[in-house]
Scaffold this active site. Structure first.
Site, mmCIF file in Angstrom:
data_model
loop_
_atom_site.group_PDB
_atom_site.id
_atom_site.type_symbol
_atom_site.label_atom_id
_atom_site.label_comp_id
_atom_site.label_asym_id
_atom_site.label_seq_id
_atom_site.Cartn_x
_atom_site.Cartn_y
_atom_site.Cartn_z
ATOM 1 N N CYS A 76 52.494 39.120 42.675
ATOM 2 C CA CYS A 76 51.544 39.723 41.891
ATOM 3 C C CYS A 76 51.719 41.028 41.855
ATOM 4 C CB CYS A 76 49.993 39.326 42.546
ATOM 5 S SG CYS A 76 48.856 39.882 40.869
ATOM 6 N N HIS A 121 49.366 33.715 43.050
ATOM 7 C CA HIS A 121 49.285 33.870 44.466
ATOM 8 C C HIS A 121 49.407 32.495 45.022
ATOM 9 C CE1 HIS A 121 47.654 37.714 44.851
ATOM 10 N NE2 HIS A 121 47.156 37.622 43.636
ATOM 11 N N GLU A 141 49.676 31.616 48.300
ATOM 12 C CA GLU A 141 48.922 31.821 49.527
ATOM 13 C C GLU A 141 47.728 31.126 49.560
ATOM 14 O OE1 GLU A 141 47.997 35.932 47.861
ATOM 15 O OE2 GLU A 141 49.921 34.513 48.020
#
Length: 183
Positions: free
Chosen positions: A74, A162, A164
């Site tokens: 990002c 993202h 994660e």
């Protein structure tokens, strides 16, 4: 053991990036603040985390000169693009959303294994709008023309989304792929 450090750009998911790496087999990881001097970075690879603002990225731009693979997530991708000669501007879509991303290069070492498409969680408040020299666009979506980018010659990679977070279907694979690049 492959040592991959996460550079904390004060994003809300930075701790999840660190945790995802910590849970990978064969990875030693740590979380370092972005004001850490570049000469104190001792790693086989770096993840430039997301964050709230380009004004709060500390020494992250200086880390791009280190001779290790780097994955920008990002804001980390946007910083990489801007510092290396690309362009970043406000996205038309805005905030966080589930997005279907099309993988454009199935041989790409970071996102190629996700081909032909994957569902991700991404913010598009800001996004890369022009690639730096040497980079290839490796993923796109209906809301963002550059969802991922790679410069395999310099081992510089970025994803707008993202990997994660739980909402990203194959996020762990992105980190596993990056680990392989760093080995």
């Amino acid at each position: 053991m492959t040592r991959i450090l996460v550079v904390d750009n004060h994003g809300q998911f930075t701790h999840l990036e660190h945790r995802t790496l910590r849970d990978l087999e064969g990875v030693e990881t740590g979380l370092v603040d972005n004001d850490t001097p570049p000469e104190e970075i001792d790693a086989d690879g770096l993840v430039l985390s997301g964050g709230p603002s380009m004004d709060e990225t500390g020494n992250s731009a200086d880390y791009l000169d280190l001779d290790v693979p780097i994955l920008g997530i990002c804001l980390g991708m946007q910083l990489m693009a801007e510092e290396l000669g690309g362009e970043v501007s406000g996205g038309e879509y805005g905030g966080y959303a589930d997005v279907d991303v099309r993988i454009l290069d199935e041989d790409d070492p970071i996102v190629g294994s996700l081909a032909p498409e994957t569902r991700v969680w991404a913010s598009h408040a800001d996004e890369v709008t022009a690639l730096p020299e040497g980079f290839e666009r490796t993923a796109e979506s209906d809301v963002c023309g550059i969802e991922a980018m790679s410069d395999t010659d310099r081992d510089r990679y970025g994803v707008q989304w993202h990997p994660e977070v739980a909402h990203t279907e194959e996020g762990k694979a992105v980190f596993e792929n990056f680990r392989r690049v760093c080995e």
